[in-house]
Write a protein that holds these residues in place. Sequence first.
Motif, PDB file in Angstrom:
ATOM      1  N   ALA A  94      -7.449  11.415 -11.699  1.00  0.00           N
ATOM      2  CA  ALA A  94      -6.327  11.382 -12.626  1.00  0.00           C
ATOM      3  C   ALA A  94      -4.997  11.258 -11.878  1.00  0.00           C
ATOM      4  O   ALA A  94      -4.076  10.559 -12.332  1.00  0.00           O
ATOM      5  CB  ALA A  94      -6.337  12.652 -13.483  1.00  0.00           C
ATOM      6  N   HIS A  95      -4.891  11.910 -10.736  1.00  0.00           N
ATOM      7  CA  HIS A  95      -3.662  11.846  -9.939  1.00  0.00           C
ATOM      8  C   HIS A  95      -3.418  10.426  -9.443  1.00  0.00           C
ATOM      9  O   HIS A  95      -2.294   9.898  -9.541  1.00  0.00           O
ATOM     10  CB  HIS A  95      -3.789  12.810  -8.764  1.00  0.00           C
ATOM     11  CG  HIS A  95      -2.616  12.824  -7.845  1.00  0.00           C
ATOM     12  ND1 HIS A  95      -1.317  13.029  -8.264  1.00  0.00           N
ATOM     13  CD2 HIS A  95      -2.538  12.635  -6.494  1.00  0.00           C
ATOM     14  CE1 HIS A  95      -0.496  12.987  -7.229  1.00  0.00           C
ATOM     15  NE2 HIS A  95      -1.205  12.738  -6.147  1.00  0.00           N
ATOM     16  N   VAL A  96      -4.441   9.804  -8.914  1.00  0.00           N
ATOM     17  CA  VAL A  96      -4.311   8.425  -8.439  1.00  0.00           C
ATOM     18  C   VAL A  96      -3.930   7.503  -9.595  1.00  0.00           C
ATOM     19  O   VAL A  96      -3.088   6.607  -9.449  1.00  0.00           O
ATOM     20  CB  VAL A  96      -5.624   7.973  -7.769  1.00  0.00           C
ATOM     21  CG1 VAL A  96      -5.657   6.462  -7.579  1.00  0.00           C
ATOM     22  CG2 VAL A  96      -5.801   8.683  -6.424  1.00  0.00           C
ATOM     23  N   SER A 121      -0.762  -0.562  -4.152  1.00  0.00           N
ATOM     24  CA  SER A 121      -2.178  -0.301  -3.894  1.00  0.00           C
ATOM     25  C   SER A 121      -2.289   1.108  -3.323  1.00  0.00           C
ATOM     26  O   SER A 121      -1.838   1.361  -2.208  1.00  0.00           O
ATOM     27  CB  SER A 121      -2.742  -1.318  -2.893  1.00  0.00           C
ATOM     28  OG  SER A 121      -2.580  -2.638  -3.371  1.00  0.00           O
ATOM     29  N   VAL A 122      -2.873   2.020  -4.086  1.00  0.00           N
ATOM     30  CA  VAL A 122      -2.895   3.426  -3.702  1.00  0.00           C
ATOM     31  C   VAL A 122      -4.037   3.705  -2.728  1.00  0.00           C
ATOM     32  O   VAL A 122      -5.171   3.272  -2.931  1.00  0.00           O
ATOM     33  CB  VAL A 122      -3.027   4.323  -4.939  1.00  0.00           C
ATOM     34  CG1 VAL A 122      -3.010   5.798  -4.535  1.00  0.00           C
ATOM     35  CG2 VAL A 122      -1.911   4.037  -5.938  1.00  0.00           C
ATOM     36  N   LEU A 123      -3.718   4.430  -1.665  1.00  0.00           N
ATOM     37  CA  LEU A 123      -4.697   4.973  -0.740  1.00  0.00           C
ATOM     38  C   LEU A 123      -4.650   6.490  -0.851  1.00  0.00           C
ATOM     39  O   LEU A 123      -3.577   7.059  -1.040  1.00  0.00           O
ATOM     40  CB  LEU A 123      -4.391   4.582   0.707  1.00  0.00           C
ATOM     41  CG  LEU A 123      -4.767   3.202   1.220  1.00  0.00           C
ATOM     42  CD1 LEU A 123      -3.907   2.128   0.584  1.00  0.00           C
ATOM     43  CD2 LEU A 123      -4.614   3.149   2.744  1.00  0.00           C
ATOM     44  N   LEU A 124      -5.781   7.139  -0.732  1.00  0.00           N
ATOM     45  CA  LEU A 124      -5.847   8.595  -0.789  1.00  0.00           C
ATOM     46  C   LEU A 124      -6.206   9.154   0.582  1.00  0.00           C
ATOM     47  O   LEU A 124      -7.150   8.683   1.217  1.00  0.00           O
ATOM     48  CB  LEU A 124      -6.889   9.044  -1.817  1.00  0.00           C
ATOM     49  CG  LEU A 124      -7.185  10.553  -1.837  1.00  0.00           C
ATOM     50  CD1 LEU A 124      -5.959  11.345  -2.293  1.00  0.00           C
ATOM     51  CD2 LEU A 124      -8.385  10.848  -2.736  1.00  0.00           C
ATOM     52  N   GLN A 125      -5.457  10.154   1.007  1.00  0.00           N
ATOM     53  CA  GLN A 125      -5.769  10.885   2.240  1.00  0.00           C
ATOM     54  C   GLN A 125      -6.258  12.276   1.873  1.00  0.00           C
ATOM     55  O   GLN A 125      -5.557  13.038   1.223  1.00  0.00           O
ATOM     56  CB  GLN A 125      -4.528  10.988   3.119  1.00  0.00           C
ATOM     57  CG  GLN A 125      -4.694  11.866   4.352  1.00  0.00           C
ATOM     58  CD  GLN A 125      -3.411  11.943   5.150  1.00  0.00           C
ATOM     59  OE1 GLN A 125      -2.844  10.922   5.540  1.00  0.00           O
ATOM     60  NE2 GLN A 125      -2.923  13.153   5.387  1.00  0.00           N
ATOM     61  N   PRO A 177       0.830  -1.207   0.000  1.00  0.00           N
ATOM     62  CA  PRO A 177       0.000   0.000   0.000  1.00  0.00           C
ATOM     63  C   PRO A 177       0.863   1.254   0.000  1.00  0.00           C
ATOM     64  O   PRO A 177       1.936   1.295   0.595  1.00  0.00           O
ATOM     65  CB  PRO A 177      -0.804  -0.135   1.302  1.00  0.00           C
ATOM     66  CG  PRO A 177       0.063  -0.960   2.197  1.00  0.00           C
ATOM     67  CD  PRO A 177       0.798  -1.918   1.299  1.00  0.00           C
ATOM     68  N   LEU A 178       0.378   2.286  -0.660  1.00  0.00           N
ATOM     69  CA  LEU A 178       1.084   3.567  -0.766  1.00  0.00           C
ATOM     70  C   LEU A 178       0.056   4.678  -0.600  1.00  0.00           C
ATOM     71  O   LEU A 178      -0.980   4.681  -1.274  1.00  0.00           O
ATOM     72  CB  LEU A 178       1.763   3.685  -2.123  1.00  0.00           C
ATOM     73  CG  LEU A 178       2.360   5.057  -2.454  1.00  0.00           C
ATOM     74  CD1 LEU A 178       3.652   5.271  -1.661  1.00  0.00           C
ATOM     75  CD2 LEU A 178       2.628   5.185  -3.946  1.00  0.00           C
ATOM     76  N   LYS A 179       0.352   5.644   0.264  1.00  0.00           N
ATOM     77  CA  LYS A 179      -0.600   6.720   0.545  1.00  0.00           C
ATOM     78  C   LYS A 179      -0.165   8.024  -0.109  1.00  0.00           C
ATOM     79  O   LYS A 179       0.993   8.412  -0.045  1.00  0.00           O
ATOM     80  CB  LYS A 179      -0.724   6.914   2.065  1.00  0.00           C
ATOM     81  CG  LYS A 179      -1.727   7.996   2.483  1.00  0.00           C
ATOM     82  CD  LYS A 179      -1.978   7.947   3.981  1.00  0.00           C
ATOM     83  CE  LYS A 179      -0.796   8.380   4.798  1.00  0.00           C
ATOM     84  NZ  LYS A 179      -0.484   9.834   4.635  1.00  0.00           N
ATOM     85  N   VAL A 180      -1.133   8.689  -0.745  1.00  0.00           N
ATOM     86  CA  VAL A 180      -0.921  10.034  -1.273  1.00  0.00           C
ATOM     87  C   VAL A 180      -1.926  10.963  -0.595  1.00  0.00           C
ATOM     88  O   VAL A 180      -2.977  10.523  -0.133  1.00  0.00           O
ATOM     89  CB  VAL A 180      -1.067  10.089  -2.805  1.00  0.00           C
ATOM     90  CG1 VAL A 180      -0.024   9.194  -3.474  1.00  0.00           C
ATOM     91  CG2 VAL A 180      -2.473   9.671  -3.244  1.00  0.00           C
ATOM     92  N   GLN A 181      -1.608  12.270  -0.547  1.00  0.00           N
ATOM     93  CA  GLN A 181      -2.428  13.214   0.187  1.00  0.00           C
ATOM     94  C   GLN A 181      -2.815  14.413  -0.675  1.00  0.00           C
ATOM     95  O   GLN A 181      -2.079  14.808  -1.567  1.00  0.00           O
ATOM     96  CB  GLN A 181      -1.686  13.753   1.424  1.00  0.00           C
ATOM     97  CG  GLN A 181      -1.128  12.707   2.360  1.00  0.00           C
ATOM     98  CD  GLN A 181       0.207  12.148   1.900  1.00  0.00           C
ATOM     99  OE1 GLN A 181       0.477  10.967   2.045  1.00  0.00           O
ATOM    100  NE2 GLN A 181       1.066  13.000   1.328  1.00  0.00           N
ATOM    101  N   ALA A 182      -3.981  14.980  -0.376  1.00  0.00           N
ATOM    102  CA  ALA A 182      -4.422  16.225  -1.011  1.00  0.00           C
ATOM    103  C   ALA A 182      -5.446  16.878  -0.093  1.00  0.00           C
ATOM    104  O   ALA A 182      -6.144  16.200   0.668  1.00  0.00           O
ATOM    105  CB  ALA A 182      -5.046  15.964  -2.376  1.00  0.00           C
ATOM    106  N   ALA A 183      -5.536  18.194  -0.170  1.00  0.00           N
ATOM    107  CA  ALA A 183      -6.552  18.900   0.601  1.00  0.00           C
ATOM    108  C   ALA A 183      -7.940  18.504   0.115  1.00  0.00           C
ATOM    109  O   ALA A 183      -8.171  18.316  -1.081  1.00  0.00           O
ATOM    110  CB  ALA A 183      -6.360  20.408   0.470  1.00  0.00           C
ATOM    111  N   GLY A 184      -8.866  18.387   1.053  1.00  0.00           N
ATOM    112  CA  GLY A 184     -10.240  18.048   0.708  1.00  0.00           C
ATOM    113  C   GLY A 184     -11.028  19.261   0.248  1.00  0.00           C
ATOM    114  O   GLY A 184     -10.564  20.408   0.330  1.00  0.00           O
TER     115      GLY A 184
END
Length: 334
Positions: free
Chosen positions: A150-152, A163-167, A107-114
């Motif tokens: 698109a980023h994911v 396996s991408v996770l989004l925060q 698993p790999l986590k990426v982040q972005a403002a909500g």
Amino acid sequence: MTDQAWQWPAGAATGIGSLPGTDIGEAQRVVLGELPELPHLPELPARGPGADMIGRSAGLLVELPVEVYAGRWRVAPRPGRDLRRARDLMERDLDQLAEQAEGYAGPLKVQAAGPLTLAASLELPIGGRLLRDPGAVRDLTGSLAEGLRAHVAAVARRLPQASVLLQLDEPSLPTVLAGRVPTESGLGAYRAVESVDAAALLRTVVEAVGVPTLVHCCAPDVPLELIRSTGAVAVALDLDLVTDLDPLGEALDAGLGLLAGAAPTRPPSAGGAPTSAQIADRVRQLWDRLGFPRRQLAEQVVVTPACGLAGATPQYARAVLAACRDAGRRLAEA
């Protein structure tokens, strides 16, 4: 408590997002080395506009250009140099990630403002935050959802076995709900967003990205029931700010995962980073107070720092991430 499979291995630890410094290669080496079970894409706000949380996230928006004006990000009439810089920084980060994490299969986590935090931070061309215009907030949310999808996908192309996770970072969510976001004059505040509307905006993004999504809120009064209703798989919060255990217990019992912010983002006045034993004990004590069985702890909980580490020294940041990693392993062994 419900039985389910989590998107991370038992005993995992991760970072919230930001790290000190300006060298993305070094930052990614630290993350991949210290957080092998659940690494994240590091953010380096010290690089300047476009690397900060708002600019970095706004750079992902689709057909909604932004620019820096008087030190603040605002909607722009057309794409310009500020937007190009934000997108170039992200592209460079993803290329560096592909090089350093080649072959990574976890698993790999990426982040972005909500969407709520972006709406409370971005300004309209005519002045005032997007938050003042419900239609603009809806447009922003749709643009963000498309951009994050698109980023994911871009991350997944570079690391096809991961396996991408989004925060979604939502530090402004409680103030938006309470109607406490100040206007530019400071003499008033924007009208509160209703919980049902805020949940719908978050749900739009969660459903659009197509990967497990968690919500991070390092503020008091985290609206746990609202977050759970969006389809998020987990919540990330600062344990120091948890004052009422009942809502947290209900959310966890209903199946929400927890990224437990258990290590301070800066060293105390005396001493260095906390030890892995201290961090593990902190998480364990909370779990015991909630009354849940120990066997579930390491599976449902990920150990993290309390928030981002951009304000720490590089030495402290590395030590805290290593301590969180070892604390997660201690919890898995118990």
